[in-house]
Design an enzyme around this catalytic site. Structure first.
Site, PDB file in Angstrom:
ATOM      1  CG  ASP A  83       1.405   0.674 -12.301  1.00 36.87           C
ATOM      2  OD1 ASP A  83       1.862   0.888 -13.433  1.00 36.87           O
ATOM      3  OD2 ASP A  83       0.711  -0.317 -12.007  1.00 36.87           O
ATOM      4  N   PRO A 103       0.789  -1.235   0.000  1.00 39.31           N
ATOM      5  CG  PRO A 103       0.006  -1.001   2.174  1.00 39.31           C
ATOM      6  CD  PRO A 103       0.698  -1.969   1.265  1.00 39.31           C
ATOM      7  CE  LYS A 163      -2.147   1.528 -18.338  1.00 35.57           C
ATOM      8  NZ  LYS A 163      -1.793   0.913 -17.124  1.00 35.57           N
ATOM      9  CB  THR A 192      -4.528  -6.293  -1.918  1.00 37.66           C
ATOM     10  OG1 THR A 192      -5.338  -5.523  -2.800  1.00 37.66           O
ATOM     11  CG2 THR A 192      -5.416  -6.952  -0.889  1.00 37.66           C
ATOM     12  CB  ALA A 193      -5.694  -1.055  -1.178  1.00 38.97           C
ATOM     13  CG  MET A 232      -9.435   2.195  -8.819  1.00 39.61           C
ATOM     14  SD  MET A 232      -9.056   1.450 -10.415  1.00 39.61           S
ATOM     15  CE  MET A 232      -9.368  -0.284 -10.079  1.00 39.61           C
ATOM     16  N   GLY A 240       0.076  -2.377  -4.183  1.00 42.80           N
ATOM     17  CA  GLY A 240      -0.715  -3.444  -3.574  1.00 42.80           C
ATOM     18  C   GLY A 240      -0.245  -4.808  -4.046  1.00 42.80           C
ATOM     19  CG  ASP A 241      -1.500  -9.358  -5.074  1.00 42.97           C
ATOM     20  OD1 ASP A 241      -0.757 -10.073  -4.388  1.00 42.97           O
ATOM     21  OD2 ASP A 241      -1.906  -9.688  -6.211  1.00 42.97           O
TER      22      ASP A 241
END
Ligand SMILES: C[S@@+](CC[C@H](N)C(=O)[O-])C[C@H]1O[C@@H](n2cnc3c(N)ncnc32)[C@H](O)[C@@H]1O
Length: 266
Positions: free
Chosen positions: A39, A16, A61, A122-123, A175, A93-94
Protein backbone atom coordinates in the site's frame (compact mmCIF):
# COMPACT_ATOMS: atom_id res chain seq x y z
CA UNK A 1 12.46 -18.59 11.61
CA UNK A 2 9.63 -19.16 9.12
CA UNK A 3 10.26 -18.47 5.43
CA UNK A 4 7.42 -17.58 3.07
CA UNK A 5 5.78 -20.75 1.74
CA UNK A 6 4.80 -21.21 -1.89
CA UNK A 7 1.07 -20.87 -2.56
CA UNK A 8 0.43 -18.94 0.67
CA UNK A 9 -0.64 -15.29 1.05
CA UNK A 10 0.69 -13.44 4.10
CA UNK A 11 -1.17 -10.31 5.18
CA UNK A 12 1.67 -8.53 6.90
CA UNK A 13 1.65 -5.40 9.04
CA UNK A 14 4.51 -3.06 8.09
CA UNK A 15 4.09 -0.89 11.21
CA UNK A 16 4.15 2.91 11.12
CA UNK A 17 7.07 3.27 8.71
CA UNK A 18 10.30 2.73 10.65
CA UNK A 19 11.87 -0.57 9.46
CA UNK A 20 13.09 -1.21 13.01
CA UNK A 21 9.46 -1.44 14.10
CA UNK A 22 8.74 -4.42 11.85
CA UNK A 23 8.24 -7.74 13.63
CA UNK A 24 10.92 -10.38 13.06
CA UNK A 25 8.30 -12.49 11.32
CA UNK A 26 7.38 -9.65 8.94
CA UNK A 27 11.07 -9.16 8.13
CA UNK A 28 11.66 -12.85 7.48
CA UNK A 29 8.61 -13.12 5.22
CA UNK A 30 9.61 -10.01 3.29
CA UNK A 31 13.10 -11.38 2.78
CA UNK A 32 11.83 -14.67 1.38
CA UNK A 33 8.57 -13.92 -0.52
CA UNK A 34 8.43 -14.18 -4.33
CA UNK A 35 5.87 -11.39 -4.64
CA UNK A 36 5.09 -8.31 -2.52
CA UNK A 37 1.97 -6.21 -3.02
CA UNK A 38 2.10 -3.03 -0.93
CA UNK A 39 0.00 0.00 0.00
CA UNK A 40 0.94 3.67 -0.43
CA UNK A 41 2.04 4.26 3.16
CA UNK A 42 4.73 1.58 3.14
CA UNK A 43 8.08 3.40 2.71
CA UNK A 44 10.95 2.55 0.40
CA UNK A 45 13.26 1.48 3.26
CA UNK A 46 10.84 -1.34 4.11
CA UNK A 47 10.31 -2.39 0.48
CA UNK A 48 14.08 -2.53 0.08
CA UNK A 49 14.10 -5.47 2.50
CA UNK A 50 12.39 -7.71 -0.08
CA UNK A 51 14.70 -10.20 -1.79
CA UNK A 52 16.38 -8.92 -4.95
CA UNK A 53 14.37 -11.08 -7.36
CA UNK A 54 10.97 -10.48 -5.75
CA UNK A 55 8.28 -8.78 -7.77
CA UNK A 56 7.40 -5.72 -5.66
CA UNK A 57 4.21 -3.98 -6.80
CA UNK A 58 2.19 -1.03 -5.49
CA UNK A 59 -1.53 -1.61 -5.18
CA UNK A 60 -2.15 1.63 -3.28
CA UNK A 61 -5.23 3.76 -3.68
CA UNK A 62 -4.67 7.49 -3.34
CA UNK A 63 -7.32 9.94 -2.11
CA UNK A 64 -10.17 7.56 -2.82
CA UNK A 65 -9.27 7.37 -6.54
CA UNK A 66 -8.55 3.72 -7.05
CA UNK A 67 -5.44 2.94 -9.05
CA UNK A 68 -6.50 -0.66 -8.79
CA UNK A 69 -9.84 -1.78 -7.42
CA UNK A 70 -10.19 -3.89 -4.28
CA UNK A 71 -11.54 -6.71 -6.47
CA UNK A 72 -8.43 -6.33 -8.65
CA UNK A 73 -6.17 -6.64 -5.59
CA UNK A 74 -8.06 -9.72 -4.42
CA UNK A 75 -7.65 -11.29 -7.86
CA UNK A 76 -3.90 -10.55 -7.91
CA UNK A 77 -3.42 -12.23 -4.54
CA UNK A 78 -5.37 -15.32 -5.59
CA UNK A 79 -3.71 -15.63 -9.01
CA UNK A 80 -0.21 -15.27 -7.57
CA UNK A 81 -0.81 -17.90 -4.88
CA UNK A 82 -2.39 -20.28 -7.40
CA UNK A 83 0.64 -19.81 -9.64
CA UNK A 84 2.68 -21.28 -6.80
CA UNK A 85 4.27 -18.07 -5.55
CA UNK A 86 4.76 -17.01 -1.95
CA UNK A 87 2.92 -13.73 -1.55
CA UNK A 88 3.31 -10.93 0.99
CA UNK A 89 0.45 -8.45 1.10
CA UNK A 90 2.06 -5.57 2.97
CA UNK A 91 -0.15 -3.05 4.74
CA UNK A 92 0.87 -0.11 6.89
CA UNK A 93 0.46 -0.45 10.64
CA UNK A 94 -1.57 -3.52 11.54
CA UNK A 95 -3.27 -5.25 8.61
CA UNK A 96 -6.54 -5.68 10.51
CA UNK A 97 -6.98 -2.02 11.48
CA UNK A 98 -8.71 0.17 8.87
CA UNK A 99 -7.05 -1.72 6.06
CA UNK A 100 -9.89 -3.48 4.19
CA UNK A 101 -8.33 -6.76 5.26
CA UNK A 102 -11.79 -8.27 5.76
CA UNK A 103 -12.46 -8.11 2.02
CA UNK A 104 -9.11 -9.70 1.14
CA UNK A 105 -9.50 -12.46 3.72
CA UNK A 106 -13.02 -13.25 2.52
CA UNK A 107 -11.83 -13.48 -1.09
CA UNK A 108 -8.90 -15.76 -0.14
CA UNK A 109 -11.20 -17.97 1.94
CA UNK A 110 -13.73 -18.22 -0.88
CA UNK A 111 -10.96 -19.13 -3.33
CA UNK A 112 -9.56 -21.77 -0.98
CA UNK A 113 -6.15 -20.06 -0.86
CA UNK A 114 -4.07 -20.56 2.31
CA UNK A 115 -3.26 -17.39 4.19
CA UNK A 116 -1.80 -16.07 7.41
CA UNK A 117 -2.06 -12.71 9.18
CA UNK A 118 1.05 -11.16 10.72
CA UNK A 119 0.25 -8.28 13.08
CA UNK A 120 2.05 -4.95 12.96
CA UNK A 121 2.30 -1.87 15.17
CA UNK A 122 -0.75 0.21 14.46
CA UNK A 123 -0.40 4.00 14.11
CA UNK A 124 -2.12 4.69 17.45
CA UNK A 125 0.53 2.76 19.35
CA UNK A 126 3.30 4.40 17.35
CA UNK A 127 1.83 7.81 18.21
CA UNK A 128 1.76 7.07 21.95
CA UNK A 129 5.40 5.98 21.80
CA UNK A 130 6.42 8.99 19.72
CA UNK A 131 4.71 11.40 22.12
CA UNK A 132 6.02 9.47 25.12
CA UNK A 133 2.53 9.42 26.59
CA UNK A 134 0.31 6.52 27.61
CA UNK A 135 -2.97 6.00 25.77
CA UNK A 136 -4.66 4.65 28.89
CA UNK A 137 -4.42 5.91 32.43
CA UNK A 138 -5.95 4.31 35.49
CA UNK A 139 -7.25 7.68 36.71
CA UNK A 140 -8.48 9.25 33.49
CA UNK A 141 -8.66 6.81 30.58
CA UNK A 142 -9.91 3.28 31.09
CA UNK A 143 -11.02 2.99 27.47
CA UNK A 144 -9.24 3.29 24.15
CA UNK A 145 -11.36 3.93 21.08
CA UNK A 146 -10.07 3.62 17.51
CA UNK A 147 -12.39 5.26 14.99
CA UNK A 148 -12.25 6.95 11.61
CA UNK A 149 -13.75 9.97 9.95
CA UNK A 150 -13.37 8.25 6.61
CA UNK A 151 -16.13 6.14 5.14
CA UNK A 152 -16.49 3.61 2.34
CA UNK A 153 -16.79 5.13 -1.15
CA UNK A 154 -20.31 5.99 -2.16
CA UNK A 155 -21.62 6.07 1.42
CA UNK A 156 -23.01 9.26 2.87
CA UNK A 157 -20.57 10.83 5.35
CA UNK A 158 -21.56 9.48 8.75
CA UNK A 159 -20.69 11.11 12.06
CA UNK A 160 -17.46 10.10 13.75
CA UNK A 161 -19.41 8.81 16.72
CA UNK A 162 -23.12 8.28 17.42
CA UNK A 163 -24.32 9.22 20.90
CA UNK A 164 -22.21 10.32 23.86
CA UNK A 165 -18.55 9.31 24.04
CA UNK A 166 -17.35 7.92 27.37
CA UNK A 167 -15.60 10.67 29.32
CA UNK A 168 -12.84 8.28 30.42
CA UNK A 169 -11.62 7.35 26.95
CA UNK A 170 -8.70 8.22 24.74
CA UNK A 171 -10.12 8.53 21.24
CA UNK A 172 -7.84 7.90 18.29
CA UNK A 173 -9.12 9.11 14.92
CA UNK A 174 -7.55 7.45 11.90
CA UNK A 175 -7.72 9.27 8.55
CA UNK A 176 -9.10 12.47 10.13
CA UNK A 177 -8.71 14.43 6.85
CA UNK A 178 -7.95 18.15 6.79
CA UNK A 179 -11.33 19.29 8.12
CA UNK A 180 -10.53 19.32 11.83
CA UNK A 181 -13.33 21.84 12.38
CA UNK A 182 -15.91 19.17 11.53
CA UNK A 183 -14.20 16.60 13.74
CA UNK A 184 -13.97 19.10 16.61
CA UNK A 185 -17.68 19.84 16.27
CA UNK A 186 -18.63 16.18 16.22
CA UNK A 187 -16.47 15.40 19.25
CA UNK A 188 -18.03 18.33 21.13
CA UNK A 189 -21.51 17.09 20.16
CA UNK A 190 -20.53 13.67 21.51
CA UNK A 191 -19.84 15.33 24.86
CA UNK A 192 -16.05 15.79 24.81
CA UNK A 193 -15.25 18.83 26.98
CA UNK A 194 -13.67 21.92 25.42
CA UNK A 195 -10.56 21.68 27.60
CA UNK A 196 -9.68 18.11 26.59
CA UNK A 197 -6.28 17.89 24.87
CA UNK A 198 -6.00 16.85 21.23
CA UNK A 199 -2.89 16.02 19.28
CA UNK A 200 -2.59 15.73 15.51
CA UNK A 201 0.53 13.75 14.80
CA UNK A 202 1.94 13.42 11.31
CA UNK A 203 4.27 10.59 10.18
CA UNK A 204 4.47 9.17 13.71
CA UNK A 205 7.55 7.07 14.43
CA UNK A 206 9.36 8.16 11.29
CA UNK A 207 12.09 10.73 10.70
CA UNK A 208 9.42 13.14 9.42
CA UNK A 209 7.22 13.05 12.51
CA UNK A 210 5.74 16.29 13.81
CA UNK A 211 2.76 17.11 15.92
CA UNK A 212 0.57 19.95 17.02
CA UNK A 213 -1.56 20.01 20.16
CA UNK A 214 -4.58 22.07 21.14
CA UNK A 215 -7.61 21.98 23.42
CA UNK A 216 -10.71 20.64 21.71
CA UNK A 217 -12.19 24.14 21.63
CA UNK A 218 -9.14 25.32 19.68
CA UNK A 219 -8.80 22.31 17.38
CA UNK A 220 -10.70 23.89 14.48
CA UNK A 221 -7.88 26.42 14.00
CA UNK A 222 -5.13 23.83 14.01
CA UNK A 223 -3.23 23.15 10.82
CA UNK A 224 -1.78 19.70 10.96
CA UNK A 225 1.27 18.35 9.18
CA UNK A 226 1.28 16.29 5.99
CA UNK A 227 -0.55 12.95 5.70
CA UNK A 228 -0.57 10.43 7.21
CA UNK A 229 -2.01 12.16 10.25
CA UNK A 230 -3.59 10.66 13.33
CA UNK A 231 -5.69 12.61 15.82
CA UNK A 232 -5.45 11.57 19.47
CA UNK A 233 -7.98 13.08 21.88
CA UNK A 234 -8.16 12.65 25.62
CA UNK A 235 -6.95 13.59 29.09
CA UNK A 236 -3.89 11.39 28.47
CA UNK A 237 -2.68 14.04 26.03
CA UNK A 238 -2.89 16.86 28.64
CA UNK A 239 0.90 17.03 29.21
CA UNK A 240 1.26 18.32 25.64
CA UNK A 241 -0.55 21.50 26.73
CA UNK A 242 1.09 21.89 30.12
CA UNK A 243 3.15 25.03 30.54
CA UNK A 244 5.51 23.19 32.88
CA UNK A 245 6.58 20.83 30.10
CA UNK A 246 8.38 23.32 27.82
CA UNK A 247 10.07 20.56 25.87
CA UNK A 248 6.63 19.34 24.83
CA UNK A 249 5.28 22.77 23.96
CA UNK A 250 8.36 23.25 21.82
CA UNK A 251 7.59 20.02 20.01
CA UNK A 252 10.87 18.45 21.01
CA UNK A 253 11.06 14.84 19.92
CA UNK A 254 13.32 11.93 20.26
CA UNK A 255 13.17 10.63 16.71
CA UNK A 256 12.96 6.97 15.77
CA UNK A 257 16.70 7.11 15.18
CA UNK A 258 17.17 8.18 18.79
CA UNK A 259 18.33 11.75 18.23
CA UNK A 260 16.50 14.76 19.61
CA UNK A 261 15.18 17.08 16.95
CA UNK A 262 13.20 20.28 16.94
CA UNK A 263 9.94 20.40 15.02
CA UNK A 264 7.61 23.26 14.31
CA UNK A 265 4.69 22.96 16.74
CA UNK A 266 2.76 25.86 15.12
C1 LIG B 1 -5.81 3.23 5.71
S1 LIG B 1 -5.41 3.63 7.36
C2 LIG B 1 -4.35 2.31 7.74
C3 LIG B 1 -4.09 2.15 9.21
C4 LIG B 1 -3.05 1.07 9.49
N1 LIG B 1 -3.55 -0.23 9.10
C5 LIG B 1 -2.60 1.06 10.95
O1 LIG B 1 -2.88 0.08 11.65
O2 LIG B 1 -1.97 2.04 11.37
C6 LIG B 1 -4.29 4.97 7.12
C7 LIG B 1 -4.32 5.96 8.27
O3 LIG B 1 -3.55 5.48 9.37
C8 LIG B 1 -2.94 6.55 10.02
N2 LIG B 1 -1.48 6.38 9.96
C9 LIG B 1 -0.81 5.36 9.42
N3 LIG B 1 0.52 5.49 9.61
C10 LIG B 1 0.68 6.64 10.31
C11 LIG B 1 1.81 7.33 10.83
N4 LIG B 1 3.06 6.86 10.69
N5 LIG B 1 1.60 8.50 11.49
C12 LIG B 1 0.35 8.99 11.66
N6 LIG B 1 -0.74 8.37 11.19
C13 LIG B 1 -0.59 7.22 10.53
C14 LIG B 1 -3.39 7.83 9.32
O4 LIG B 1 -4.55 8.30 9.97
C15 LIG B 1 -3.70 7.29 7.95
O5 LIG B 1 -4.60 8.15 7.24
Amino acid sequence: MTSAEKGVVYLVGAGPGDPELLTLRALRLLETADVVFYDDLVPEQILALAQRHALVTSVGKRCGRPRISQAGINALLIESARAGQSVVRLKSGDPLVFGRAGEELAALRAAGVRFEVVPGITAALAAGAALQLPLTDRNSASKLIFCTGHHADGKQAAPLWRGPLPTDATVVVYMPGRDLERIARELAEAGVAGDVACCAISHAATERQSWVAARLDGLAKVECGPAPVLLVVGRTMAPLLAADRPEMLAGLFVSAAGTAEEVDPR
